[in-house]
Structures are given as structure tokens and as C-alpha cells.
Enzyme design. Structure first.
Site, PDB file in Angstrom:
ATOM      1  N   THR A 195       1.613  -5.789  -8.034  1.00  0.00           N
ATOM      2  CA  THR A 195       0.568  -4.860  -8.467  1.00  0.00           C
ATOM      3  C   THR A 195       1.241  -3.657  -9.138  1.00  0.00           C
ATOM      4  O   THR A 195       2.437  -3.407  -8.961  1.00  0.00           O
ATOM      5  CB  THR A 195      -0.282  -4.421  -7.271  1.00  0.00           C
ATOM      6  N   GLY A 196       0.442  -2.890  -9.876  1.00  0.00           N
ATOM      7  CA  GLY A 196       0.985  -1.883 -10.785  1.00  0.00           C
ATOM      8  C   GLY A 196       1.981  -0.902 -10.236  1.00  0.00           C
ATOM      9  O   GLY A 196       3.113  -0.793 -10.747  1.00  0.00           O
ATOM     10  N   THR A 197       1.594  -0.155  -9.219  1.00  0.00           N
ATOM     11  CA  THR A 197       2.483   0.904  -8.744  1.00  0.00           C
ATOM     12  C   THR A 197       3.677   0.324  -7.996  1.00  0.00           C
ATOM     13  O   THR A 197       4.815   0.783  -8.164  1.00  0.00           O
ATOM     14  CB  THR A 197       1.705   1.881  -7.839  1.00  0.00           C
ATOM     15  N   THR A 198       3.412  -0.683  -7.207  1.00  0.00           N
ATOM     16  CA  THR A 198       4.513  -1.356  -6.498  1.00  0.00           C
ATOM     17  C   THR A 198       5.507  -1.902  -7.515  1.00  0.00           C
ATOM     18  O   THR A 198       6.730  -1.689  -7.397  1.00  0.00           O
ATOM     19  CB  THR A 198       3.971  -2.518  -5.635  1.00  0.00           C
ATOM     20  N   ASP A 206      -1.316  -1.485   4.742  1.00  0.00           N
ATOM     21  CA  ASP A 206      -1.370  -0.319   5.629  1.00  0.00           C
ATOM     22  C   ASP A 206      -2.591  -0.485   6.535  1.00  0.00           C
ATOM     23  O   ASP A 206      -3.717  -0.299   6.090  1.00  0.00           O
ATOM     24  CB  ASP A 206      -1.480   0.951   4.789  1.00  0.00           C
ATOM     25  N   ARG A 232      -7.351 -14.164   1.927  1.00  0.00           N
ATOM     26  CA  ARG A 232      -8.123 -15.401   2.122  1.00  0.00           C
ATOM     27  C   ARG A 232      -7.632 -16.498   1.167  1.00  0.00           C
ATOM     28  O   ARG A 232      -7.487 -17.663   1.562  1.00  0.00           O
ATOM     29  CB  ARG A 232      -9.616 -15.134   1.892  1.00  0.00           C
ATOM     30  N   HIS A 263       0.850  -1.190   0.000  1.00  0.00           N
ATOM     31  CA  HIS A 263       0.000   0.000   0.000  1.00  0.00           C
ATOM     32  C   HIS A 263       0.891   1.248   0.000  1.00  0.00           C
ATOM     33  O   HIS A 263       2.088   1.178   0.316  1.00  0.00           O
ATOM     34  CB  HIS A 263      -0.952  -0.019   1.198  1.00  0.00           C
ATOM     35  N   ASP A 283      -4.908  -6.758  -7.084  1.00  0.00           N
ATOM     36  CA  ASP A 283      -4.874  -7.794  -6.030  1.00  0.00           C
ATOM     37  C   ASP A 283      -5.588  -9.057  -6.505  1.00  0.00           C
ATOM     38  O   ASP A 283      -5.157 -10.179  -6.232  1.00  0.00           O
ATOM     39  CB  ASP A 283      -5.561  -7.289  -4.751  1.00  0.00           C
ATOM     40  N   LYS A 334       5.095   1.607   0.662  1.00  0.00           N
ATOM     41  CA  LYS A 334       5.908   1.360  -0.536  1.00  0.00           C
ATOM     42  C   LYS A 334       7.390   1.611  -0.277  1.00  0.00           C
ATOM     43  O   LYS A 334       8.241   0.894  -0.794  1.00  0.00           O
ATOM     44  CB  LYS A 334       5.401   2.193  -1.713  1.00  0.00           C
ATOM     45  N   ASP A 361     -11.126  -6.767  -2.108  1.00  0.00           N
ATOM     46  CA  ASP A 361     -10.108  -7.433  -2.936  1.00  0.00           C
ATOM     47  C   ASP A 361      -8.917  -7.858  -2.081  1.00  0.00           C
ATOM     48  O   ASP A 361      -8.337  -8.932  -2.272  1.00  0.00           O
ATOM     49  CB  ASP A 361      -9.594  -6.492  -4.041  1.00  0.00           C
ATOM     50  N   SER A 388      -3.021  -1.896 -11.041  1.00  0.00           N
ATOM     51  CA  SER A 388      -2.906  -1.350  -9.698  1.00  0.00           C
ATOM     52  C   SER A 388      -3.953  -2.019  -8.787  1.00  0.00           C
ATOM     53  O   SER A 388      -5.035  -2.416  -9.257  1.00  0.00           O
ATOM     54  CB  SER A 388      -3.135   0.162  -9.758  1.00  0.00           C
ATOM     55  N   GLY A 389      -3.627  -2.114  -7.510  1.00  0.00           N
ATOM     56  CA  GLY A 389      -4.520  -2.791  -6.561  1.00  0.00           C
ATOM     57  C   GLY A 389      -5.963  -2.300  -6.601  1.00  0.00           C
ATOM     58  O   GLY A 389      -6.890  -3.113  -6.731  1.00  0.00           O
ATOM     59  N   HIS A 407     -10.647  -0.760  -1.933  1.00  0.00           N
ATOM     60  CA  HIS A 407     -10.753  -2.124  -2.470  1.00  0.00           C
ATOM     61  C   HIS A 407     -10.498  -3.160  -1.372  1.00  0.00           C
ATOM     62  O   HIS A 407      -9.896  -4.202  -1.617  1.00  0.00           O
ATOM     63  CB  HIS A 407      -9.774  -2.299  -3.629  1.00  0.00           C
TER      64      HIS A 407
HETATM   65  O1  LIG Z   1      -3.451  -1.373  -3.565  1.00  0.00           O
HETATM   66  C1  LIG Z   1      -2.588  -2.203  -3.525  1.00  0.00           C
HETATM   67  C2  LIG Z   1      -2.772  -3.436  -2.773  1.00  0.00           C
HETATM   68  O2  LIG Z   1      -4.042  -3.598  -2.220  1.00  0.00           O
HETATM   69  C3  LIG Z   1      -1.313  -1.995  -4.204  1.00  0.00           C
HETATM   70  O3  LIG Z   1      -1.508  -1.523  -5.511  1.00  0.00           O
HETATM   71  P1  LIG Z   1      -0.378  -0.657  -6.198  1.00  0.00           P
HETATM   72  O4  LIG Z   1       0.890  -1.438  -6.127  1.00  0.00           O
HETATM   73  O5  LIG Z   1      -0.823  -0.468  -7.606  1.00  0.00           O
HETATM   74  O6  LIG Z   1      -0.314   0.626  -5.426  1.00  0.00           O
END
Ligand SMILES: O=C(CO)COP(=O)(O)O
Length: 155
Positions: free
Chosen positions: A63-66, A109, A125, A37, A89, A41, A119, A83-84, A116
Site C-alpha cells: 500500500t502507498g505509505t508503507t 493495528d 477474508r 498501519h 487494501d 510501520k 476494506d 494508500s490503504g 476503512h
Molecule cells: O491503511 C493501510 C492498511 O489498511 C496501510 O496503508 P498505507 O500503507 O498507505 O498507510
């Protein structure tokens, strides 16, 4: 409470839709999902920097940004999903359900509500359903990565 994430009105313009293709995992290569989150990051980047040599020999999904940060800041090769908040996710969860992920590092976090949340819960789970290690904080992530490193160097 208002969430800080806003769905863009022009998705293709505002969302980074650059999704990378799966890294071919060699036999015995650990397949690790990395997710963080926003407020976690920097911790993810520090953690991945610490284990960079090991992670270079793993098949990584994120996930996208990570994933973007892992690629840009550490030069890691990462299969980058959405992205999450827009389904990333769930995409990681789908890989996991198909038996394509051995371990999830998910630096959540706990202090910030996420739009989300369902998700996020679904992914955690799925880890429990499929008995896949899921580290949700840096201390646990270090234990899991160190263990995987040890197993790998013993092979
Ligand atoms: O939201 C996230 C995980 O729940 C992470 O997504 P990003 O890596 O795209 O920020």
C-alpha cells in the site's frame, strides 16, 4: 470515536498518487504484499530490514505509505498501490484474487479504529477464501518469511 484520517479536499494535491507499475516476477520468485498501519510501520521497516536480502529477490507489492517507506528507507523495489484508506487494501486484494500474490504480511493495528475497516476485512477474508498465508503480526511474519526463505534456498 473520530478517526484521525481525513479525506483531503483536493485529492490530487494532498494524496500521493505516485503509483508504481508491477514488478515482473521471475518464475518461482515469491510475490509478497507488505502492508502496515501507521503505528506498525516502524515494525514493518525493522522486519523488512531483517529480511532485506531475501526480499530483494521477491516481487513486492505494498500500500502507498508503507511502500514509500520501504522504497525510501530500505531501497527495496516495490509495486506501490494507493494508500490503504483510499483503496490500497482493495487493490492488493484484487491482485491476490487474480493469483498474483503468494503471501501477505499485514501488520494491523488492533488498538486503533480504522476508517476503512471493511476494506481491511475484505483483504483478510480474500486471503482465507484463496488460502493465501496472511501474517498479521511480527512473530507470524517471521515464521512465514523464514519458511519462504527456506523453501527458496532449497530450490
Ligand atoms: O491503511 C493501510 C492498511 O489498511 C496501510 O496503508 P498505507 O500503507 O498507505 O498507510
Amino acid at each position: 470515536m473520530r478517526y484521525s484520517y481525513e479525506v483531503p479536499t483536493t485529492p490530487t494535491a494532498a494524496l500521493d498518487m505516485t503509483i508504481t507499475t508491477p514488478t515482473a516476477a521471475a518464475p518461482n520468485m515469491p510475490r509478497i504484499a507488505l502492508i502496515a498501519h501507521d503505528k506498525k510501520k516502524d515494525d514493518m521497516i525493522s522486519l523488512a530490514a531483517e529480511y532485506r536480502a531475501f526480499l530483494q529477490g521477491c516481487a513486492l507489492s505494498a500500500t502507498g505509505t508503507t511502500g514509500g517507506r520501504l522504497i525510501n528507507e530500505l531501497g527495496l523495489s516495490v509495486e506501490r498501490k494507493h494508500s490503504g484508506p483510499v483503496g490500497g487494501d482493495l487493490q492488493i486484494g484484487s491482485l491476490l484474487v487474480d493469483g498474483l500474490i503468494d503471501c501477505v504480511i499485514f501488520l494491523r493495528d488492533p488498538m486503533t479504529p480504522q476508517p476503512h475497516e471493511p476494506d481491511i476485512n475484505a483483504l483478510v477474508r480474500a486471503c482465507d477464501v484463496h488460502n493465501i498465508p496472511c501474517a498479521t503480526n511480527v512473530s507470524t511474519a517471521r515464521l512465514v518469511l523464514s519458511q519462504l526463505m527456506g523453501v527458496r534456498s532449497a530450490v
